[in-house]
Motif scaffolding. Structure first.
Motif, mmCIF file in Angstrom:
data_model
loop_
_atom_site.group_PDB
_atom_site.id
_atom_site.type_symbol
_atom_site.label_atom_id
_atom_site.label_comp_id
_atom_site.label_asym_id
_atom_site.label_seq_id
_atom_site.Cartn_x
_atom_site.Cartn_y
_atom_site.Cartn_z
ATOM 1 N N GLY A 1 -2.236 -1.432 -2.911
ATOM 2 C CA GLY A 1 -0.925 -1.563 -3.554
ATOM 3 C C GLY A 1 -0.188 -0.241 -3.458
ATOM 4 N N LEU B 1 5.512 4.364 2.657
ATOM 5 C CA LEU B 1 6.071 5.406 3.530
ATOM 6 C C LEU B 1 6.760 4.784 4.745
ATOM 7 N N SER C 1 -2.101 8.748 6.994
ATOM 8 C CA SER C 1 -0.929 7.867 6.843
ATOM 9 C C SER C 1 0.401 8.596 6.978
ATOM 10 N N THR C 2 0.471 9.780 6.384
ATOM 11 C CA THR C 2 1.741 10.499 6.331
ATOM 12 C C THR C 2 2.299 10.727 7.741
ATOM 13 N N ASP D 1 5.708 12.130 -0.629
ATOM 14 C CA ASP D 1 4.488 11.332 -0.539
ATOM 15 C C ASP D 1 3.687 11.650 -1.802
ATOM 16 N N TYR E 1 -8.914 17.453 3.358
ATOM 17 C CA TYR E 1 -9.332 16.648 4.475
ATOM 18 C C TYR E 1 -9.996 17.566 5.494
ATOM 19 N N LYS F 1 -6.906 6.120 -6.984
ATOM 20 C CA LYS F 1 -5.745 6.973 -7.319
ATOM 21 C C LYS F 1 -5.597 7.071 -8.841
ATOM 22 N N ALA G 1 1.413 9.723 -3.172
ATOM 23 C CA ALA G 1 0.252 8.812 -3.233
ATOM 24 C C ALA G 1 -0.785 9.322 -4.230
ATOM 25 N N SER H 1 0.858 -1.201 0.000
ATOM 26 C CA SER H 1 0.000 0.000 0.000
ATOM 27 C C SER H 1 0.888 1.244 0.000
ATOM 28 N N GLY H 2 0.250 2.390 -0.164
ATOM 29 C CA GLY H 2 0.987 3.654 -0.078
ATOM 30 C C GLY H 2 1.492 3.883 1.346
ATOM 31 N N THR H 3 0.687 3.484 2.313
ATOM 32 C CA THR H 3 1.085 3.637 3.718
ATOM 33 C C THR H 3 2.344 2.817 3.991
ATOM 34 N N PHE I 1 -4.082 2.559 -4.558
ATOM 35 C CA PHE I 1 -5.461 2.474 -4.055
ATOM 36 C C PHE I 1 -6.379 2.697 -5.265
ATOM 37 N N THR J 1 -2.976 16.513 5.095
ATOM 38 C CA THR J 1 -2.747 15.290 4.332
ATOM 39 C C THR J 1 -3.616 14.184 4.900
ATOM 40 N N PHE J 2 -3.590 13.031 4.207
ATOM 41 C CA PHE J 2 -4.238 11.835 4.742
ATOM 42 C C PHE J 2 -3.436 11.380 5.965
ATOM 43 N N SER K 1 0.786 5.311 -4.170
ATOM 44 C CA SER K 1 -0.272 4.375 -3.780
ATOM 45 C C SER K 1 -1.033 3.943 -5.025
ATOM 46 N N VAL L 1 4.038 16.318 0.805
ATOM 47 C CA VAL L 1 2.979 15.559 0.131
ATOM 48 C C VAL L 1 2.604 16.309 -1.150
HETATM 49 C C1 LIG Z 1 -1.375 11.704 0.702
HETATM 50 C C2 LIG Z 1 -1.565 10.244 0.964
HETATM 51 N N1 LIG Z 1 -0.599 9.563 1.607
HETATM 52 C C3 LIG Z 1 -0.704 8.251 1.844
HETATM 53 C C4 LIG Z 1 -1.811 7.538 1.447
HETATM 54 C C5 LIG Z 1 -1.909 6.084 1.784
HETATM 55 O O1 LIG Z 1 -2.061 5.247 0.684
HETATM 56 P P1 LIG Z 1 -2.763 3.800 0.873
HETATM 57 O O2 LIG Z 1 -4.223 4.051 1.034
HETATM 58 O O3 LIG Z 1 -2.431 3.093 -0.394
HETATM 59 O O4 LIG Z 1 -2.173 3.175 2.053
HETATM 60 C C6 LIG Z 1 -2.843 8.192 0.772
HETATM 61 C C7 LIG Z 1 -4.046 7.448 0.337
HETATM 62 O O5 LIG Z 1 -5.148 7.882 0.404
HETATM 63 C C8 LIG Z 1 -2.718 9.587 0.520
HETATM 64 O O6 LIG Z 1 -3.679 10.259 -0.111
#
Ligand SMILES: Cc1ncc(COP(=O)(O)O)c(C=O)c1O
Length: 368
Positions: free
Chosen positions: A196, A65, A89-90, A159, A312, A188, A161, A60-62, A185, A86-87, A183, A132
């Motif tokens: 992925g 990172l 995850s960052t 980042d 967000y 995306k 993603a 995944s994108g997470t 997802f 940001t989302f 990412s 990001v």
């Molecule tokens: C800015 C940002 N970083 C990280 C992610 C994490 O990606 P994933 O959902 O594939 O884990 C996302 C996904 O929405 C994102 O938008």
């Protein structure tokens, strides 16, 4: 009015069906569901696409990172500078490793990290900077890299993603700093049909570390030399991305056209929007405007069959999980104002000019 899709994966699937079917059948036939040949094929193709030395696909994108920070050796006591807008995850991956996220406010027009504010946040504990590339537009990577270079070459992780396929001063997103993370997802710009992601770096030592961390820190079969994770991307998901790659450039061109048309219509109607800078292209993962009384605007759009989203609504420093950082409302006023006002509209390569006009007409009425 019939409901307009926010993204249209069904139209895309129709367009790529023969290649998709061929790719999926091929995986079912060879049966190598983990680390099958499509994994290396995708990594090679994505490395070539971005011009980066190596691509490492991950789950995944997470995870991209997280593995990148682990490869850099980030841990307790370290600080990592990033954006609060940001989302989750960052910031989450930084905290997961016991390090501290240190936030820097954003630019009001692009909503990306404000490079001019980074220097003041660098300390002897700073181990990485994570800008990001929000909504599909790269952050000001030259300025960010320059600050990092002035302070002992602090590694910079983009980042990306939301920005795979975008460019900045002629370079592709994911090829703009020490490491790029994206990412796949499903929603995306380049998505698979599950989770992925991918890591990009031209540093062979970091690439090797990421490859090992992806498989439980394994350097050879059953030899574990470091702590890692179970972070591989499935062969089937790699095959799906491969099926989409053929038309990715066409989709990006459509996104650029649609983004430009949206921009023109928004400007004609004086609707405030996220701006794009001339030295970079956005892949418009989101098309985002800035409105007052957002709830009402969303309600009116929804009633007219136009879905919206908010990326967000709460900046990271005000999320309950980051309360221990002790950052109060008012700490990052630009991000906080954006969080109150941003509203994303339907955006995908299959939007027609007529639908765009329709959307903008209703947006104009909704924000009047
Ligand atoms: C800015 C940002 N970083 C990280 C992610 C994490 O990606 P994933 O959902 O594939 O884990 C996302 C996904 O929405 C994102 O938008």
């Amino acid at each position: 009015m019939a409901k307009i899709p926010f993204i249209d994966l069904a139209a895309q699937q129709e367009k790529i069906r023969p290649e998709l079917d061929r790719r999926i059948q091929s995986v079912l036939k060879h049966g190598q569901y983990i680390m099958g040949p499509e994994v290396a094929e995708l990594e090679e193709k994505l490395a070539a696409y971005t011009g980066v030395g190596q691509c490492i696909t991950v789950s995944s994108g997470t995870e991209a990172l997280l593995i990148s920070l682990m490869a850099l050796g980030v841990g307790p006591g370290d600080e990592v500078i990033t954006t609060p807008f940001t989302f989750v995850s960052t910031g989450e991956v930084i905290a997961l490793l016991g390090a501290t996220p240190v936030f820097v406010d954003i630019e009001p027009d692009t909503c990306n990290m404000d490079a001019a504010r980074i220097e003041a946040k660098i300390t002897s504990c700073t181990r990485a900077i994570i800008p990001v590339s929000l909504y599909g537009q790269p952050a000001d990577m030259d300025e960010i890299n320059a600050v990092a270079a002035r302070h002992g070459n602090i590694p910079v992780i983009e980042d990306a993603a939301q920005s795979f396929g975008a460019s900045y001063k002629g370079g592709k997103s994911c090829n703009l700093s020490t490491i790029g993370c994206t990412s796949f997802f499903p929603s995306k710009p380049l998505g698979c049909y599950g989770d992925g992601g991918a890591i990009f770096t031209s540093d062979p030592t970091l690439a090797q570390a990421c490859r090992e961390i992806r498989v439980h820190g394994q350097s050879k079969r059953y030899v574990h030399t470091r702590i890692g994770v179970g972070g591989r991307m499935d062969t089937l998901q790699c095959a799906i991305v491969l099926a989409k790659l053929h038309q990715f450039d066409w989709e990006i061109a459509r996104r650029l056209e649609i983004g430009a048309t949206y921009n023109r219509l928004m400007d004609e109607h004086r609707i405030e929007r996220v701006r794009q800078r001339n030295d970079r292209t956005s892949v418009f993962a989101q098309y985002t405007v800035l409105v007052e009384r957002r709830d009402e605007a969303q309600e009116r759009l929804n009633m007219a069959g136009i879905p919206t989203a908010v990326h967000y609504p709460v900046p990271l420093h005000l999320q309950p999980v980051f309360e221990p950082l002790g950052l109060k409302a008012g700490s990052f006023p630009v991000a906080e104002a954006a969080a109150r006002r941003v509203m994303s509209l339907p955006m995908h390569p299959y939007l027609t000019a007529a639908t765009l006009e329709q959307i903008v007409t209703v947006v104009r009425e909704a924000v009047a």
